[in-house]
Design a protein around this motif. Sequence first.
Motif: not given
Length: 334
Positions: A35-37, A67-75, A79-83, A177-178
């Motif tokens: 995910a590129d900012n 907010e970078g992750y918030n925006e990226a994870l919309k796409s 079931e599991i996000f590994a950040l 949960v996120y």
Amino acid sequence: MKIAVVILNWNGEKLLEQFLPSIVQYSQEATVYVADNASTDDSISYVKAFFPTVQIIKNESNLGFAEGYNEALKSVDSEIFALVNSDIEVTENWLKPIIETFENEPKTAIIQPKILDFKNKKYFEYAGAAGGFMDKYGYMFCRGRIFETLEKDNRQYDNNCEIFWASGACFFIRSSVYKDLKGFDGDFFAHQEEIDLCWRAFNKGHTIKYNSKSVVYHVGGATLQQGNPKKTFLNFRNSLLMLVKNLPKNQLFPVISIRLVLDGIAGIQYLLQGKFKHLLAILKAHYAFYSLFSTHYKKRDQFQSNKYYKTKSIVYLYFIKKIKVFSNIFVTTK
């Protein structure tokens, strides 16, 4: 379970060249994303050329970590996000114990692996170590790291226990949960947003775990070094805002009042050490805190648990009592 490994990147081509290969090699169970900012270097060109299986998400501007992750994870549909930070080296089978825990423990919402120092692999790393806790005044510390003291990994923390917060350097969370928690608080920009998220999850009854069977190595400070005054500003400001959002009402003002005094003492130490930029950073952090107090008070959930993992003042225990290792500290939820 479907798992997505999402690496947030900003002008990190060199880091991607060094660390993306291990993630791709050892993450066969997952879909890997960068995910590129809005980088201005050749990060994206590099990924496209050498790792065509890696999915790319482009944010329109540098939104920071939160907010970078918030925006990226919309796409991301998983079931599991590994950040995962771009300066993390993973190890073989690092995902297997994480997936098994999520599958076998429905109440576990967030997991952190064992985080060791990439530059000295026998020691725990500053940002997370073997799982995070908090003292009664909102100062954070870890199993394996208290302030600047890093413990050697002698497998003393190989018990997979509940923790209070998981490090954002390598952070696993159920996507449901996120989304329910509305992700990170974008106003934090960077630093301590993962602790705020964990505290909100804890207030809602979710469990946060540490899993020693999953091991990663973290460089730390690759994007913003520990001695950077901007990091000082973000840590002091965000820590206070987090207390406003999450402390039980009967503890809110007493704790914050004491915390402001302790922050002042830290500022005096910086003054005596000649670190004037860090002193100024604390002053700016307090000014920003006052201006943002009302906004973040309105973010408080309806329920703030009176039982959260905490201990006596870690400042007192560390600097006065000379307790340097986590195993000598009593942590309670009462």
